[in-house]
Design an enzyme around this catalytic site. Sequence first.
Site, PDB file in Angstrom:
ATOM      1  CB  SER A  94      -2.430  47.528 -23.732  1.00  0.00           C
ATOM      2  OG  SER A  94      -3.291  48.526 -23.237  1.00  0.00           O
ATOM      3  CG  HIS A 228      -2.903  47.486 -18.309  1.00  0.00           C
ATOM      4  ND1 HIS A 228      -3.963  46.890 -18.946  1.00  0.00           N
ATOM      5  CD2 HIS A 228      -2.244  48.188 -19.266  1.00  0.00           C
ATOM      6  CE1 HIS A 228      -3.958  47.215 -20.231  1.00  0.00           C
ATOM      7  NE2 HIS A 228      -2.915  47.993 -20.453  1.00  0.00           N
TER       8      HIS A 228
END
Length: 250
Positions: A94, A228
């Site tokens: 991320s 995610h």
Amino acid sequence: MDIAWLRRFGGVGQKEPEGGVRLVCFPHAGGAATSYVQLSRLLSPAVDVLAVQYPGRQDRHRERPVESVTRLAELVADALGPADGRPYAFFGHSMGAAVAYETARTLAARSAPGPLRLFLSGRAAPEPRPQAADRMTSDADVIAAIRMLGGTGVGVLDDPELMEMALPALRADYRAIGSYAWEPGPPLDCPITALVGDEDPVAPIDKVAAWSGFTEADTDLRVFPGGHFYLDGRTEEIGDVITAALGVRV
């Protein structure tokens, strides 16, 4: 190497192994070095895993967090110190993927030896403007984003005391990533492995695949089931990708 910035979790006494490949791991927004404990222990001692500890969290909670991705990359590059001949690679998830990429660029600009490979996870390739999903205007926005993305740290949201401790770093990280815009420059010369969950709401597969335009070397795209934080519970699978790409046996 600046030990204030780097943590080693893999071996007894956390001593530096002799020889072998180093893997420098960069945490996500709000994350800390301990997010890589399991990966460190899985890959040790064949791979020397060093997890970056950003200022403003855990044992560095009294330090002011850094609110710029490129400045954070410069500081990590400083912390890594002069090249010692050991081969190394970067893994970032991320926000950590953006910091890893910019650290590689910083090192290239300093004519330092580059990484063997970048492993960039859960992050779309950078663009000349900050990505819309990263722009937060309030704590409420940050909290809502964390709930939406999920992950093992989401339980912190329901504990007011833990949230009070976590929010300064989260605010700073989202300011950093929310203002991050790619500046044109030479492509890297190391291979990239891009990793993503097939249901990631902020890193669509096609935009993750676009990392291929940021290196002159080969790019490998790995898609996993999940969102995610697809990597939660998949330490062994991620470890297999890393060791295969680096030609290492654990």
